[in-house]
Design a protein around this motif. Structure first.
Motif: not given
Length: 198
Positions: A18-24, A43-53, A147-152
């Motif tokens: 499934p697509a990401a939720t706004p909270d993710e 830029e951080a918001r745009r990078a997050a949106e693009i990464s999930y989309a 499904r996007l996995t992200w972490m430091p």
């Protein structure tokens, strides 16, 4: 545990993730923004949106309906078009690079390159501008089948990451039997010419 069960159930159903939720998206945006005080919040918001989309778009394009190892087998047999980990990493980095972020850098990393007992794995990484790759955040859609996995990077206990160009340079030296130079800006020089990996 519930997330893992949902992924298994999803894979059994044979549908794309499934697509990401706004909270993710918001959580990833906050983590990217926290990479440093110089990171622009937009830029951080745009990078997050693009990464999930883009992860979701690639899952549809790659025809993801199975867990990663099964999908890899189908790609290697020619049944599916793309979806190996390096495809995800390349396509994610390429899409994010189109944004020409002023306060973020993109990196590629490889794990298990010299380990005969574990499969090599690739990922894209985002960091604050000028920061090392291992101060960044992994953006890995392959690990959970789209499904996007992200972490430091430093918190990823599953993989020991290295800069991709260091791994490529070692492989070129072994293959061609000549000295390969890795410059300070991570360019690969072989026989006086620059080698640009995909």
């Amino acid at each position: 545990m519930i997330g893992a069960l949902a992924l298994v159930a999803l894979a059994a159903c044979g549908g794309p993730p499934p697509a990401a939720t706004p909270d993710e998206v918001s959580r990833l945006a906050a983590a990217i923004a926290a990479l440093g005080p110089e990171v622009n919040r937009d830029e951080a918001r745009r990078a997050a949106e693009i990464s999930y989309a883009h992860s979701h778009r690639l899952a549809l394009e790659y025809e993801i309906t199975d867990p990663p190892i099964i999908h890899n087998t189908k790609v290697n047999l020619g049944i599916k078009p793309r979806g190996l980990c390096w495809h995800w990493a390349h396509d994610m980095e390429k899409r994010l690079a189109q944004e020409r972020f002023a306060t973020l850098d993109l990196h590629r990393a490889v794990a298990n390159a010299d380990n005969a007992f574990r499969l090599e794995h690739s990922t894209a990484i985002v960091s604050a501008k000028g920061a090392d790759y291992d101060d960044g955040i992994i953006l890995d859609p392959w690990r959970k089948g789209g499904r996007l996995t992200w972490m430091p990077v430093r918190e990823d206990d599953a993989y020991n990451w290295e800069p991709r160009n260091e791994v490529v340079a070692r492989a070129l030296e072994r293959k061609h039997g000549q000295i390969v130079t890795l410059t300070d800006d991570q360019r690969i020089l072989m026989g006086g010419a620059e080698f640009v990996p995909e």
